[in-house]
Design an enzyme around this catalytic site. Structure first.
Site, mmCIF file in Angstrom:
data_model
loop_
_atom_site.group_PDB
_atom_site.id
_atom_site.type_symbol
_atom_site.label_atom_id
_atom_site.label_comp_id
_atom_site.label_asym_id
_atom_site.label_seq_id
_atom_site.Cartn_x
_atom_site.Cartn_y
_atom_site.Cartn_z
ATOM 1 N N ASP A 1 70.289 138.198 33.391
ATOM 2 C CA ASP A 1 69.722 139.129 32.581
ATOM 3 C C ASP A 1 68.240 138.900 32.524
ATOM 4 O O ASP A 1 67.667 137.759 33.225
ATOM 5 C CB ASP A 1 70.360 139.330 31.204
ATOM 6 C CG ASP A 1 70.260 140.824 30.726
ATOM 7 O OD1 ASP A 1 68.924 141.097 30.726
ATOM 8 O OD2 ASP A 1 71.207 141.439 30.225
ATOM 9 N N HIS B 1 66.073 139.458 35.058
ATOM 10 C CA HIS B 1 65.355 140.883 34.889
ATOM 11 C C HIS B 1 64.192 140.749 34.373
ATOM 12 O O HIS B 1 63.475 141.509 33.530
ATOM 13 C CB HIS B 1 66.362 141.206 33.982
ATOM 14 C CG HIS B 1 67.775 141.863 34.387
ATOM 15 N ND1 HIS B 1 68.349 142.562 33.612
ATOM 16 C CD2 HIS B 1 68.384 141.581 35.520
ATOM 17 C CE1 HIS B 1 69.778 142.642 34.196
ATOM 18 N NE2 HIS B 1 69.313 142.259 35.385
#
Ligand SMILES: *[C@@H]1O[C@H](CO)[C@@H](O)[C@H](O)[C@H]1NC(C)=O
Ligand SMILES: *[C@@H]1O[C@H](CO)[C@@H](O)[C@H](O)[C@H]1NC(C)=O
Ligand SMILES: *[C@@H]1O[C@H](CO)[C@@H](O)[C@H](O)[C@H]1NC(C)=O
Length: 390
Positions: free
Chosen positions: A213, A236
Site C-alpha cells: 500500500d 502506492h
C-alpha cells in the site's frame, strides 16, 4: 540483531506486548506458571523515579523463556523510569486468532510516552500472511504504534510483513522516524509503510519502504509533516488521504515531500479525497521526485471512491489548494502521467507545476496529462504539456 528502546524520562507509559517471542534456542528452558508477566512483579516501580530498566529486561527474558501459552508483558498505567532496554527481534503471532484483536488491533503500542526512542538495528516481524488471506477490513492489525507520544523517535529498525500498517504515528508531536526499512510483498493488502494521523511536526527521512500500500500515507488532521530521502517501491507512493470520508471535515496543511525515488509504484505524488467531505488540504510541496516506471506519477483524485461502480456526484468536497509539484523527472508506466481530477463542487486552486519531465517507460510512446476543474500555474518546462486552467 538488537532492538533497543531507550528513553530519558517516562511520564506515563503503557505498553502492550501481544508478542509471541521466538521460542527457539535463544530462549531455553524455564516455565513460569502464568503467561502474563507484570513488570511490577519484576521490581519495576510506577513512581517515576525508580530505575526500572532491569525489571523490564527481566520480564522480557521471562517471557522469552515461557513454554506454555502465549506470553504477554503487562506494563500497567503509571510512571516508569526506563533508560535502556535491549530486546531481540520480535515476532508477532502468525495467526490473527492468537492476536487478541478484540482487545486491541495493535501489536506493539507505545501510548502517552514522552521522549521515547526506539532504535535498531533489529526488527519486528508481523508475520502478516495469515491476515492478508482473509478479509482484513474487520481485522485491523498494526505492527508498531506511537500514540500520544511527544518528542519520540524510531530509528534504524526493520519492520517486515505487518498484517496492515507497519508504523502508525497517531496524536503525536515532534516525532522523527529515520533510517527505517520496511518490507512487505506488493500483493499484501493495506500494508502501508508509515501512516500519520492527527500529528504535528513529524519528520520521516532516510528510509526504504516497499509494501502493498502507500509507502507513506498522510491521513487527517496533520500539519508540518516533512518527508525526505525515501526510496519507495513497490507500493502506492507518497499519499495524502484519503480524506473526507463520510462527510468528515479534513484539515491537512504544510506537508513537504522531497527527494523521493519511486520505482515500480502505482502512484508517485498523490492526493485523494472523498466526495461529500469538507475542510481543506493546503500548502503542500512535492519536490525532487524521481520516477521509474510509475503508473500515476502525479495524481489528484477528488472523487476518490473504493467501490467498483462510480460514486454518485456530491455537492461538497474537501478543498485542495496551493499544491506544488516541482523538479520531477523519470518514466511513467501508463500514458496518463499527470492526472488532476478535481470536483465540480470545489475546484482545486493554486496548483503549481514546475520543471517536470515525464516520459513513457515504453519506447516510442507519448505521455499525456488530464485535468478537470484544476486551476493554477506552470513554471518552466513541463512535459507532458499542462492542462491547468488559469
Ligand atoms: C501538538 O501540536 C498541535 C499543533 O501545533 C498543538 O495544538 C497541540 O497542543 C500539541 N500538543 C502537545 C501535547 O504538545
Ligand atoms: C527498479 O526496480 C527493479 C526491480 O526491482 C530493479 O531491477 C531496478 O534496478 C530498479 N531501478 C532503479 C532506478 O532503482
Ligand atoms: C526529458 O527527458 C528525456 C528522457 O530522459 C530527455 O531525452 C529530454 O532531453 C528531457 N527534456 C528536457 C527538457 O530536459
Amino acid at each position: 540483531m538488537d532492538l533497543e528502546v531507550s528513553k530519558v524520562a517516562v511520564f506515563a507509559m503503557y505498553i502492550l506486548f501481544f508478542a509471541l517471542f521466538p521460542l527457539n534456542d535463544a530462549c531455553p528452558r524455564a516455565n513460569p506458571k502464568s503467561s502474563s508477566l507484570n513488570v511490577l512483579d519484576f521490581g519495576a516501580k510506577a513512581d517515576g523515579e525508580t530505575e526500572s530498566s532491569q525489571a523490564f529486561s527481566k520480564a522480557w527474558d521471562a517471557a522469552c523463556k515461557t513454554t506454555n501459552g502465549i506470553p504477554s508483558i503487562m506494563i500497567p498505567r503509571g510512571d516508569f523510569l526506563v533508560n535502556q532496554i535491549i530486546l531481540g527481534t520480535i515476532l508477532a503471532p502468525a495467526s490473527p486468532s492468537a492476536w487478541k484483536v478484540e482487545y486491541s488491533p495493535k501489536w506493539l503500542t507505545f501510548e502517552n510516552v514522552n521522549g521515547l526512542n526506539i532504535m535498531g538495528p533489529g526488527g519486528i516481524n508481523g508475520q502478516g500472511k495469515g491476515w492478508w488471506d482473509q478479509s482484513c477490513r474487520d481485522h485491523p492489525g498494526l505492527a508498531l504504534s506511537l500514540a500520544s507520544c511527544m518528542d519520540c523517535s524510531i530509528s534504524r529498525i526493520h519492520s517486515t510483513n505487518s498484517p496492515q500498517i507497519h508504523i502508525l504515528i497517531l496524536d503525536s508531536n515532534r516525532t522523527k522516524i529515520d533510517h527505517v526499512t520496511i518490507t512487505a510483498p506488493e500483493s499484501s493488502p493495506n500494508t502501508d509503510g508509515i501512516h500519520i494521523q492527527s500529528s504535528h511536526d513529524i519528520t520521516i527521512t532516510g528510509s526504504t519502504i516497499g509494501s502493498g500500500d502507500d509507502c507513506v500515507s498522510v491521513g487527517d488532521y496533520n500539519s508540518d509533516i516533512h518527508i525526505s530521502d525515501i526510496n519507495c517501491g513497490p507500493g502506492h507512493g507518497i499519499s495524502i488521504g484519503s480524506l473526507g470520508k463520510d462527510g468528515n471535515v479534513a484539515d491537512v496543511k504544510n506537508i513537504f515531500v522531497r527527494d523521493v525515488r519511486l520505482n515500480g509504484t502505482t502512484n508517485g505524488a498523490r492526493i485523494k479525497t472523498w466526495q461529500g467531505g469538507k475542510g481543506t488540504v493546503r500548502d503542500v510541496i512535492y519536490e525532487r521526485l524521481k520516477f521509474t516506471n510509475v503508473k500515476n506519477p502525479i495524481i489528484i483524485d477528488q472523487n476518490y471512491c473504493d467501490q467498483a461502480a462510480p460514486c454518485k456526484e456530491q455537492s461538497t468536497g474537501v478543498q485542495i489548494s496551493d499544491v506544488t509539484f516541482r523538479d520531477f523527472y523519470g518514466t511513467s508506466a501508463t500514458d496518463m502521467a499527470i492526472s488532476l481530477i478535481c470536483s465540480r463542487a470545489v475546484a482545486c486552486t493554486g496548483i503549481k507545476l514546475e520543471s517536470i519531465n515525464l516520459t513513457s517507460a515504453k519506447t516510442r510512446r507519448s505521455v499525456f496529462s488530464n485535468c478537470i476543474n484544476a486551476h493554477g500555474t506552470i513554471v518552466g518546462h513541463v512535459e507532458p504539456r499542462e492542462c491547468l486552467k488559469k
